[in-house]
Scaffold this motif. Structure first.
Motif, short mmCIF file in Angstrom:
data_model
loop_
_atom_site.label_atom_id
_atom_site.label_comp_id
_atom_site.label_asym_id
_atom_site.label_seq_id
_atom_site.Cartn_x
_atom_site.Cartn_y
_atom_site.Cartn_z
N GLU A 1 0.83 -1.21 0.00
CA GLU A 1 0.00 0.00 0.00
C GLU A 1 0.86 1.25 0.00
O GLU A 1 0.60 2.21 -0.74
CB GLU A 1 -0.91 -0.03 1.23
N ILE A 2 1.92 1.26 0.81
CA ILE A 2 2.81 2.43 0.88
C ILE A 2 3.56 2.61 -0.43
O ILE A 2 3.74 3.74 -0.92
CB ILE A 2 3.80 2.28 2.05
N ALA A 3 4.00 1.50 -1.02
CA ALA A 3 4.75 1.58 -2.27
C ALA A 3 3.92 2.21 -3.39
O ALA A 3 4.45 2.86 -4.29
CB ALA A 3 5.22 0.19 -2.69
N ALA A 4 2.60 2.06 -3.32
CA ALA A 4 1.72 2.60 -4.35
C ALA A 4 1.22 4.01 -4.03
O ALA A 4 0.64 4.67 -4.88
CB ALA A 4 0.52 1.68 -4.54
N SER A 5 1.48 4.49 -2.80
CA SER A 5 0.96 5.79 -2.39
C SER A 5 1.76 6.94 -2.99
O SER A 5 2.98 6.84 -3.17
CB SER A 5 0.98 5.91 -0.85
N ARG A 6 1.09 8.04 -3.28
CA ARG A 6 1.75 9.24 -3.79
C ARG A 6 1.67 10.39 -2.79
O ARG A 6 2.02 11.52 -3.09
CB ARG A 6 1.12 9.67 -5.12
N LEU A 7 1.20 10.10 -1.58
CA LEU A 7 1.13 11.10 -0.52
C LEU A 7 2.05 10.70 0.62
O LEU A 7 2.11 9.52 0.99
CB LEU A 7 -0.30 11.22 0.02
N THR A 8 2.79 11.66 1.19
CA THR A 8 3.58 11.37 2.37
C THR A 8 2.66 11.07 3.53
O THR A 8 1.49 11.47 3.54
CB THR A 8 4.49 12.55 2.76
N GLU A 9 3.18 10.37 4.53
CA GLU A 9 2.34 10.00 5.66
C GLU A 9 1.81 11.23 6.41
O GLU A 9 0.66 11.28 6.81
CB GLU A 9 3.09 9.08 6.62
N ARG A 10 2.65 12.25 6.58
CA ARG A 10 2.20 13.44 7.29
C ARG A 10 1.28 14.28 6.43
O ARG A 10 0.31 14.87 6.90
CB ARG A 10 3.40 14.27 7.77
N GLY A 11 1.57 14.32 5.14
CA GLY A 11 0.70 15.07 4.24
C GLY A 11 -0.69 14.50 4.16
O GLY A 11 -1.67 15.21 3.95
N ALA A 12 -0.81 13.19 4.35
CA ALA A 12 -2.11 12.54 4.24
C ALA A 12 -2.87 12.51 5.55
O ALA A 12 -4.10 12.43 5.54
CB ALA A 12 -1.91 11.11 3.74
N THR A 13 -2.15 12.58 6.70
CA THR A 13 -2.83 12.25 7.95
C THR A 13 -2.59 13.19 9.12
O THR A 13 -3.08 12.94 10.21
CB THR A 13 -2.41 10.83 8.41
N ARG A 14 -1.84 14.29 8.94
CA ARG A 14 -1.54 15.14 10.09
C ARG A 14 -2.14 16.53 9.92
O ARG A 14 -1.68 17.34 9.11
CB ARG A 14 -0.03 15.25 10.30
#
Length: 313
Positions: free
Chosen positions: A281-294
């Motif tokens: 899932e992470i390998a396919a994501s185009r959003l950073t973790e903080r950009g998506a969830t913080r």
């Protein structure tokens, strides 16, 4: 079996002594941990029970084995932390017989030294308890799990980040770190923040967790949870101030990519219940973790950098 077949299967290579990229990152982080142990008088590891601090502690355990970790742990508790993460923190501390210092945001609020924010989030309030804990504990080096890929202000950090006598960060005072030579010199009252995972990515962290079989709090994997929608994110209801009128609570399959204060950390829709599924899932994501969830990083374009200048990580 040919060398080509071996490479395709991700097993042996032509050079049995070749290091993988995870070996290189681990070696660098272990070197940094040992460098700090030899150069500073009283380091401390920031430990929240989040995946990056868990990996950092795992590296410290490996770096100094079979001796115990020569650093205490420090957690800034906002009072709005996820119960699963706090339970994990306490279990790990007991298992490895570690020393844990807890700086409580709630205590500062009770004493009138901090005031609740109108939006209910306490994440920006962590700076004062953190700096107080560093000063009273006389810690001269503070390990953090920040990575350069997380956010643009963190990308400006060096591995050794000098902080002034007020805990403030000035990017103009960053020192060169050629050939992995780190300068820990600091004046009385100053301290150094140290980031052993600076060169890691979110994917590196998860691949390392998989390789090392590191246990994480269950909220990092998909589970059914009560959440509500606010500003484009799925937040967990709680005493911190959610949900408000008109915000509907529903149960969804979600997981957390990063874990901080409940009031600012959003979940993502996910069916990834295993570590292999999370990595895919992470390998396919185009959003950073903080950009998506913080949510705390969305307060302004320079929200993180402003807080770092004030003493935040």
């Amino acid at each position: 079996m040919t060398v080509v077949a071996d490479l395709a299967e991700g097993t042996d290579t032509a050079d049995p002594y070749a290091l993988t990229h995870l070996d290189v990152l681990e070696s660098e982080a272990v070197h940094i941990l040992r460098e700090v142990a030899g150069e500073f008088e009283k380091p401390v590891i920031l430990f929240s029970g989040g995946k990056d601090s868990i990996v950092m502690l795992h590296l410290a355990l490996k770096a100094f084995a079979p001796a115990p970790v020569p650093f205490a742990l420090l957690h800034v508790d906002t009072g709005h932390n996820f119960p699963e993460v706090l339970a994990y923190r306490d279990r790990v501390v007991a298992e490895h017989r570690l020393r844990l210092h807890v700086a409580s945001v709630q205590e500062f609020i009770d004493r009138g030294e901090l005031r609740e924010r109108p939006d209910g989030t306490r994440n920006p309030l962590q700076t004062v308890p953190l700096l107080h804990a560093i000063a009273t504990g006389r810690f001269d080096a503070v390990f953090g799990g920040g990575r350069r890929d997380e956010e643009k202000a963190r990308a400006k950090e060096r591995v050794f980040s000098l902080r002034d006598e007020f805990g403030g960060w000035d990017p103009r005072r960053q020192r060169p770190e050629l050939w992995q030579l780190y300068n820990g010199r600091h004046a009385p009252g100053e301290h150094v923040r140290v980031f052993p995972l600076s060169n890691w990515t979110e994917l590196d962290v998860w691949q390392y967790i998989a390789r090392e079989k590191i246990e994480l709090p269950a909220i990092y994997y998909a589970h059914r949870r009560a959440v509500f929608r606010r500003n484009g994110m799925w937040l967990a209801p709680g005493a911190w101030g959610g949900p408000r009128e008109g915000e509907v609570v529903e149960r969804r399959m979600v997981r957390y990519r990063t874990v901080g204060d409940m009031s600012c950390t959003g979940a993502v829709d996910s069916d990834a219940t295993t570590i292999e599924q999370v990595i895919a899932e992470i390998a396919a994501s185009r959003l950073t973790e903080r950009g998506a969830t913080r949510a705390d990083d969305k307060l302004s374009e320079a929200a993180m950098e402003d807080r770092k200048r004030e003493g935040y990580f």
